[in-house]
Write a protein that holds these residues in place. Structure first.
Motif, PDB file in Angstrom:
ATOM      1  N   ILE A 240       0.842  -1.204   0.000  1.00 39.64           N
ATOM      2  CA  ILE A 240       0.000   0.000   0.000  1.00 39.64           C
ATOM      3  C   ILE A 240       0.874   1.249   0.000  1.00 39.64           C
ATOM      4  O   ILE A 240       0.639   2.197  -0.766  1.00 39.64           O
ATOM      5  CB  ILE A 240      -0.940  -0.005   1.215  1.00 39.64           C
ATOM      6  N   ALA A 241       1.897   1.261   0.851  1.00 41.73           N
ATOM      7  CA  ALA A 241       2.786   2.422   0.943  1.00 41.73           C
ATOM      8  C   ALA A 241       3.494   2.694  -0.371  1.00 41.73           C
ATOM      9  O   ALA A 241       3.767   3.852  -0.721  1.00 41.73           O
ATOM     10  CB  ALA A 241       3.806   2.203   2.061  1.00 41.73           C
ATOM     11  N   ARG A 245       0.541  -2.319  -7.159  1.00 40.64           N
ATOM     12  CA  ARG A 245      -0.683  -3.022  -7.545  1.00 40.64           C
ATOM     13  C   ARG A 245      -0.519  -4.537  -7.455  1.00 40.64           C
ATOM     14  O   ARG A 245      -1.387  -5.241  -6.945  1.00 40.64           O
ATOM     15  CB  ARG A 245      -1.068  -2.625  -8.972  1.00 40.64           C
ATOM     16  N   ALA A 246       0.608  -5.058  -7.950  1.00 47.00           N
ATOM     17  CA  ALA A 246       0.825  -6.504  -7.936  1.00 47.00           C
ATOM     18  C   ALA A 246       0.873  -7.045  -6.510  1.00 47.00           C
ATOM     19  O   ALA A 246       0.300  -8.102  -6.215  1.00 47.00           O
ATOM     20  CB  ALA A 246       2.125  -6.847  -8.676  1.00 47.00           C
ATOM     21  N   GLY A 247       1.548  -6.323  -5.612  1.00 48.65           N
ATOM     22  CA  GLY A 247       1.630  -6.768  -4.228  1.00 48.65           C
ATOM     23  C   GLY A 247       0.284  -6.748  -3.536  1.00 48.65           C
ATOM     24  O   GLY A 247      -0.052  -7.653  -2.756  1.00 48.65           O
ATOM     25  N   ILE A 248      -0.518  -5.719  -3.810  1.00 48.59           N
ATOM     26  CA  ILE A 248      -1.856  -5.632  -3.222  1.00 48.59           C
ATOM     27  C   ILE A 248      -2.736  -6.764  -3.727  1.00 48.59           C
ATOM     28  O   ILE A 248      -3.442  -7.428  -2.949  1.00 48.59           O
ATOM     29  CB  ILE A 248      -2.481  -4.255  -3.540  1.00 48.59           C
ATOM     30  N   LEU A 249      -2.702  -7.007  -5.036  1.00 45.25           N
ATOM     31  CA  LEU A 249      -3.513  -8.079  -5.610  1.00 45.25           C
ATOM     32  C   LEU A 249      -3.091  -9.449  -5.076  1.00 45.25           C
ATOM     33  O   LEU A 249      -3.937 -10.307  -4.813  1.00 45.25           O
ATOM     34  CB  LEU A 249      -3.400  -8.057  -7.134  1.00 45.25           C
ATOM     35  N   LYS A 250      -1.792  -9.662  -4.907  1.00 52.57           N
ATOM     36  CA  LYS A 250      -1.303 -10.943  -4.389  1.00 52.57           C
ATOM     37  C   LYS A 250      -1.850 -11.190  -2.979  1.00 52.57           C
ATOM     38  O   LYS A 250      -2.312 -12.297  -2.669  1.00 52.57           O
ATOM     39  CB  LYS A 250       0.220 -10.934  -4.373  1.00 52.57           C
ATOM     40  N   TYR A 251      -1.811 -10.162  -2.143  1.00 55.57           N
ATOM     41  CA  TYR A 251      -2.315 -10.321  -0.770  1.00 55.57           C
ATOM     42  C   TYR A 251      -3.812 -10.619  -0.776  1.00 55.57           C
ATOM     43  O   TYR A 251      -4.274 -11.552  -0.111  1.00 55.57           O
ATOM     44  CB  TYR A 251      -2.026  -9.055   0.037  1.00 55.57           C
ATOM     45  N   LEU A 252      -4.580  -9.828  -1.517  1.00 52.99           N
ATOM     46  CA  LEU A 252      -6.024 -10.021  -1.533  1.00 52.99           C
ATOM     47  C   LEU A 252      -6.385 -11.389  -2.114  1.00 52.99           C
ATOM     48  O   LEU A 252      -7.307 -12.054  -1.630  1.00 52.99           O
ATOM     49  CB  LEU A 252      -6.689  -8.905  -2.336  1.00 52.99           C
ATOM     50  N   HIS A 253      -5.656 -11.818  -3.137  1.00 52.05           N
ATOM     51  CA  HIS A 253      -5.903 -13.131  -3.746  1.00 52.05           C
ATOM     52  C   HIS A 253      -5.728 -14.254  -2.717  1.00 52.05           C
ATOM     53  O   HIS A 253      -6.502 -15.227  -2.703  1.00 52.05           O
ATOM     54  CB  HIS A 253      -4.948 -13.338  -4.925  1.00 52.05           C
ATOM     55  N   ARG A 254      -4.747 -14.122  -1.841  1.00 52.20           N
ATOM     56  CA  ARG A 254      -4.484 -15.159  -0.847  1.00 52.20           C
ATOM     57  C   ARG A 254      -5.487 -15.117   0.310  1.00 52.20           C
ATOM     58  O   ARG A 254      -5.835 -16.153   0.880  1.00 52.20           O
ATOM     59  CB  ARG A 254      -3.062 -15.008  -0.296  1.00 52.20           C
ATOM     60  N   GLU A 287       1.754   2.997 -13.977  1.00 49.50           N
ATOM     61  CA  GLU A 287       0.721   3.674 -13.179  1.00 49.50           C
ATOM     62  C   GLU A 287       0.433   2.877 -11.924  1.00 49.50           C
ATOM     63  O   GLU A 287       0.281   1.653 -11.962  1.00 49.50           O
ATOM     64  CB  GLU A 287      -0.550   3.830 -14.002  1.00 49.50           C
ATOM     65  N   GLY A 288       0.349   3.571 -10.794  1.00 49.51           N
ATOM     66  CA  GLY A 288       0.085   2.906  -9.527  1.00 49.51           C
ATOM     67  C   GLY A 288      -1.401   2.757  -9.259  1.00 49.51           C
ATOM     68  O   GLY A 288      -2.230   2.792 -10.165  1.00 49.51           O
ATOM     69  N   VAL A 289      -1.734   2.612  -7.984  1.00 52.55           N
ATOM     70  CA  VAL A 289      -3.114   2.450  -7.548  1.00 52.55           C
ATOM     71  C   VAL A 289      -3.667   3.817  -7.166  1.00 52.55           C
ATOM     72  O   VAL A 289      -2.946   4.658  -6.610  1.00 52.55           O
ATOM     73  CB  VAL A 289      -3.178   1.471  -6.357  1.00 52.55           C
ATOM     74  N   SER A 290      -4.926   4.067  -7.460  1.00 56.21           N
ATOM     75  CA  SER A 290      -5.518   5.371  -7.168  1.00 56.21           C
ATOM     76  C   SER A 290      -5.543   5.641  -5.665  1.00 56.21           C
ATOM     77  O   SER A 290      -5.532   4.711  -4.848  1.00 56.21           O
ATOM     78  CB  SER A 290      -6.943   5.442  -7.722  1.00 56.21           C
ATOM     79  N   ASP A 291      -5.588   6.913  -5.307  1.00 54.24           N
ATOM     80  CA  ASP A 291      -5.648   7.293  -3.898  1.00 54.24           C
ATOM     81  C   ASP A 291      -6.877   6.700  -3.214  1.00 54.24           C
ATOM     82  O   ASP A 291      -6.816   6.259  -2.057  1.00 54.24           O
ATOM     83  CB  ASP A 291      -5.675   8.812  -3.760  1.00 54.24           C
ATOM     84  N   LEU A 292      -8.011   6.687  -3.920  1.00 51.13           N
ATOM     85  CA  LEU A 292      -9.233   6.158  -3.318  1.00 51.13           C
ATOM     86  C   LEU A 292      -9.091   4.667  -3.028  1.00 51.13           C
ATOM     87  O   LEU A 292      -9.500   4.183  -1.966  1.00 51.13           O
ATOM     88  CB  LEU A 292     -10.415   6.405  -4.248  1.00 51.13           C
TER      89      LEU A 292
END
Length: 317
Positions: A240-241, A245-254, A287-292
């Protein structure tokens, strides 16, 4: 399932192209704005259970093609008008460029209770209106709603959900930074599933139903979750910091499958919706992840902290 809301910003208005206007409420669309409204209506491929429209003219005009496409859909006007923080009387006949010094002064003042004059709204009032809209949507239950309104209002809905719509000086600064960094485009649609309030993140009754009442398997599941989830949560916060995007998706996927078993429905739905939305997006290279989205990820991380604490307490009994 919670309500699903498609938040559609009005098409391009004459104010958006720099022309003077006499009223915040009665700003017309341009020819491009009319075309954007037609295109947006075509993207709604199933009949909404409800169409909600701002009382402002540009939103009403944007909703016209949508209403024509789905004439059987109920239509209601809700107070989701744009955040009008400058007094309308002094803005009459002005352009956006002419108002810019007043806009800067308002935000630099950083006073949530400040009202610029008759017909203007304070930031605190704006936050209350966002919270009221969210609560009203949640009251609809499992419904598909298309809301036609305004960029600052809709960005505020998503930005403030995890933060409780803070009517503070710090909240004003954070909202302004988030909204101006990635303003909502004319005709853009944001998909929002407001998360119902929850008294706790761990749902033992749900877990036991899923596991056919086997308390021993539940205890083992919670112990394994508590052991493995803590380092993964640290990695999620790092992603998140870094807007990774890939790291966030990997966590949520697990985690989403486990949350489907042990977590309150609100947390599972929030994590699942985030995962699906981020997967569906096709960002430009680099491009990263949006602020929202990052705000919502931070809310999931905080909820996971609470879930881990509750799981540890349950295992130690």
């Amino acid at each position: 399932m919670p309500v699903t809301a498609w938040l559609l910003r009005h098409g391009q208005s004459v104010a958006n192209v720099g022309l003077p206007t006499d009223s915040h409420e009665d700003v017309a669309l341009t020819a491009l704005g009319e075309a954007q409204a037609q295109e947006a209506a075509l993207r709604v491929v199933q009949q909404p259970d409800l169409i909600v429209i701002s009382p402002f003219l540009r939103a009403q005009a944007t909703a016209r093609p949508l209403r024509a496409r789905w004439p059987a859909a109920p239509v209601q006007t809700w107070p989701i008008q744009e955040f009008t923080y400058l007094a309308p009387a002094r803005c009459r006949g002005t352009t956006a460029d002419m108002r810019r010094p007043w806009v800067l002064d308002y935000w630099e003042r950083a006073d949530p209770g400040h009202c610029d004059g008759e017909g203007a709204e304070s930031f605190a009032g704006f936050m209350r209106r966002l919270a009221d809209f969210r609560a009203r949507l949640l009251g609809l239950g499992d419904a598909f709603v298309v809301a036609v309104g305004h960029g600052q209002f809709f960005k505020g809905c998503l930005w403030g959900e995890a933060l409780g719509y803070p009517a503070t000086a710090a909240g004003m600064a954070a909202y302004r930074e988030a909204e101006t960094r990635q303003p909502m485009r004319n005709g853009e649609i944001l998909i929002w599933q407001p998360v119902p309030p929850s008294t706790g993140e761990l749902d033992l009754e749900r877990a036991l139903n899923f596991l056919d009442g086997d308390t021993e398997i539940l205890r083992e599941l919670l112990a394994t979750f508590g052991r493995d989830a803590l380092p993964e949560l640290a990695g999620f916060r790092a992603a998140i910091a870094e807007s990774n995007r890939a790291g966030i998706l990997k966590y949520l996927h697990r985690q989403v499958p486990t949350l489907a078993i042990i977590a309150a429905e609100s947390l599972h739905a929030q994590a699942q919706a985030l995962y699906q939305e981020l997967r569906a997006q096709q960002p430009a290279a680099g491009e990263g992840v949006s602020d929202l989205a990052l705000q919502r990820c931070a809310g999931v991380a905080d909820a996971m902290d609470r879930l881990l604490a509750q799981a540890a307490a349950q295992v130690s009994r």
